[in-house]
Design a protein around this motif. Structure first.
Motif, mmCIF file in Angstrom:
data_model
loop_
_atom_site.group_PDB
_atom_site.id
_atom_site.type_symbol
_atom_site.label_atom_id
_atom_site.label_comp_id
_atom_site.label_asym_id
_atom_site.label_seq_id
_atom_site.Cartn_x
_atom_site.Cartn_y
_atom_site.Cartn_z
ATOM 1 N N ARG A 1 64.775 13.260 35.049
ATOM 2 C CA ARG A 1 65.074 13.404 36.464
ATOM 3 C C ARG A 1 64.067 12.580 37.261
ATOM 4 O O ARG A 1 62.888 12.880 37.290
ATOM 5 C CB ARG A 1 65.006 14.871 36.903
ATOM 6 N N TYR A 2 64.559 11.542 37.915
ATOM 7 C CA TYR A 2 63.686 10.676 38.699
ATOM 8 C C TYR A 2 63.365 11.259 40.065
ATOM 9 O O TYR A 2 62.395 10.864 40.705
ATOM 10 C CB TYR A 2 64.334 9.301 38.895
ATOM 11 N N TYR A 3 64.176 12.165 40.526
ATOM 12 C CA TYR A 3 64.025 12.698 41.875
ATOM 13 C C TYR A 3 63.800 14.198 41.817
ATOM 14 O O TYR A 3 63.967 14.829 40.778
ATOM 15 C CB TYR A 3 65.275 12.368 42.702
ATOM 16 N N GLY A 4 63.455 14.792 42.954
ATOM 17 C CA GLY A 4 63.218 16.227 43.038
ATOM 18 C C GLY A 4 64.497 17.028 42.845
ATOM 19 O O GLY A 4 65.564 16.489 42.543
ATOM 20 N N HIS A 5 64.396 18.326 43.059
ATOM 21 C CA HIS A 5 65.525 19.228 42.839
ATOM 22 C C HIS A 5 66.563 19.165 43.958
ATOM 23 O O HIS A 5 67.709 19.535 43.760
ATOM 24 C CB HIS A 5 65.035 20.665 42.705
ATOM 25 N N HIS A 6 66.168 18.742 45.133
ATOM 26 C CA HIS A 6 67.100 18.649 46.257
ATOM 27 C C HIS A 6 66.679 17.498 47.155
ATOM 28 O O HIS A 6 65.620 16.892 46.966
ATOM 29 C CB HIS A 6 67.176 19.973 47.032
ATOM 30 N N GLU A 7 67.491 17.195 48.135
ATOM 31 C CA GLU A 7 67.291 16.003 48.963
ATOM 32 C C GLU A 7 65.918 15.958 49.626
ATOM 33 O O GLU A 7 65.294 14.912 49.714
ATOM 34 C CB GLU A 7 68.389 15.938 50.029
ATOM 35 N N GLY A 8 65.413 17.083 50.087
ATOM 36 C CA GLY A 8 64.127 17.091 50.768
ATOM 37 C C GLY A 8 62.933 17.249 49.843
ATOM 38 O O GLY A 8 61.787 17.309 50.291
ATOM 39 N N SER B 1 60.189 16.114 47.306
ATOM 40 C CA SER B 1 59.467 14.879 47.007
ATOM 41 C C SER B 1 59.257 14.737 45.503
ATOM 42 O O SER B 1 58.733 15.639 44.850
ATOM 43 C CB SER B 1 58.116 14.880 47.708
ATOM 44 N N GLU B 2 59.673 13.574 44.955
ATOM 45 C CA GLU B 2 59.548 13.383 43.513
ATOM 46 C C GLU B 2 58.096 13.257 43.051
ATOM 47 O O GLU B 2 57.774 13.549 41.915
ATOM 48 C CB GLU B 2 60.364 12.181 43.030
ATOM 49 N N ASP B 3 57.197 12.830 43.943
ATOM 50 C CA ASP B 3 55.801 12.676 43.525
ATOM 51 C C ASP B 3 55.084 14.019 43.380
ATOM 52 O O ASP B 3 53.959 14.082 42.928
ATOM 53 C CB ASP B 3 55.046 11.754 44.475
ATOM 54 N N LYS B 4 55.771 15.105 43.717
ATOM 55 C CA LYS B 4 55.200 16.441 43.542
ATOM 56 C C LYS B 4 55.161 16.828 42.067
ATOM 57 O O LYS B 4 54.328 17.605 41.635
ATOM 58 C CB LYS B 4 56.052 17.451 44.314
ATOM 59 N N TYR B 5 56.065 16.291 41.265
ATOM 60 C CA TYR B 5 56.223 16.704 39.878
ATOM 61 C C TYR B 5 55.587 15.749 38.872
ATOM 62 O O TYR B 5 55.227 16.152 37.780
ATOM 63 C CB TYR B 5 57.710 16.852 39.534
ATOM 64 N N ARG B 6 55.531 14.478 39.206
ATOM 65 C CA ARG B 6 55.023 13.499 38.247
ATOM 66 C C ARG B 6 54.456 12.301 39.010
ATOM 67 O O ARG B 6 54.814 12.044 40.141
ATOM 68 C CB ARG B 6 56.128 13.063 37.297
ATOM 69 N N SER B 7 53.608 11.568 38.343
ATOM 70 C CA SER B 7 52.965 10.419 38.976
ATOM 71 C C SER B 7 53.913 9.218 39.017
ATOM 72 O O SER B 7 54.864 9.124 38.229
ATOM 73 C CB SER B 7 51.700 10.036 38.213
ATOM 74 N N ALA B 8 53.625 8.286 39.903
ATOM 75 C CA ALA B 8 54.416 7.062 39.991
ATOM 76 C C ALA B 8 54.310 6.265 38.692
ATOM 77 O O ALA B 8 55.274 5.622 38.265
ATOM 78 C CB ALA B 8 53.936 6.218 41.169
ATOM 79 N N GLU B 9 53.155 6.337 38.039
ATOM 80 C CA GLU B 9 52.966 5.629 36.774
ATOM 81 C C GLU B 9 53.889 6.184 35.685
ATOM 82 O O GLU B 9 54.466 5.423 34.909
ATOM 83 C CB GLU B 9 51.501 5.718 36.307
ATOM 84 N N GLU B 10 54.021 7.509 35.643
ATOM 85 C CA GLU B 10 54.903 8.120 34.650
ATOM 86 C C GLU B 10 56.345 7.692 34.878
ATOM 87 O O GLU B 10 57.046 7.307 33.938
ATOM 88 C CB GLU B 10 54.812 9.641 34.700
ATOM 89 N N VAL B 11 56.792 7.757 36.122
ATOM 90 C CA VAL B 11 58.168 7.379 36.447
ATOM 91 C C VAL B 11 58.403 5.920 36.086
ATOM 92 O O VAL B 11 59.427 5.569 35.487
ATOM 93 C CB VAL B 11 58.474 7.640 37.938
ATOM 94 N N ASP B 12 57.441 5.063 36.411
ATOM 95 C CA ASP B 12 57.573 3.637 36.103
ATOM 96 C C ASP B 12 57.647 3.414 34.591
ATOM 97 O O ASP B 12 58.461 2.627 34.114
ATOM 98 C CB ASP B 12 56.393 2.871 36.705
ATOM 99 N N GLU B 13 56.827 4.132 33.827
ATOM 100 C CA GLU B 13 56.842 3.993 32.373
ATOM 101 C C GLU B 13 58.195 4.414 31.802
ATOM 102 O O GLU B 13 58.745 3.745 30.921
ATOM 103 C CB GLU B 13 55.710 4.848 31.763
#
Length: 109
Positions: free
Chosen positions: A7-14, A16-28
């Protein structure tokens, strides 16, 4: 075929995805473990389709989804009696443990 997703994004529209994982993790994950990208690379490397063919397929899918969305939004709401119809590929038994759950649904409109 089994694909593990991420899951690249949070649980709902509002959310924030950076609450769950770092930008580095998502990029990897996007670079090395994205199941859609991996499948696309396999299809191309095995000469099952070209990049151009996959692009055309994506364009057609987007058109189909837009058309289906337009149709759904322009169509009237079905009556509640239709709520449980067309959700099984085979005929579902009308009685479940001696009760017909579909007959309890009544439209109020």
């Amino acid at each position: 075929m089994e694909l593990q997703t991420y899951r690249y994004y949070g649980h709902h529209e509002g959310d924030s995805e950076d609450k769950y994982r770092s930008a580095e993790e998502v990029d990897e994950v996007r670079r090395n473990r994205d199941p859609i990208s991996q499948l696309e690379a396999r299809i191309i490397s095995n000469n099952m389709a070209s990049t151009e063919e996959l692009r055309q397929i994506d364009e057609q899918i987007k058109k189909d989804v837009e058309e289906a969305t337009r149709f759904a939004l322009q169509s009237p709401e079905p009556p509640v009696e239709e709520l449980c119809n067309h959700i099984y590929s085979n005929c579902v038994p009308q009685d479940v443990r001696g009760i017909n759950p579909w007959t309890k649904l009544k439209s109020v409109s």
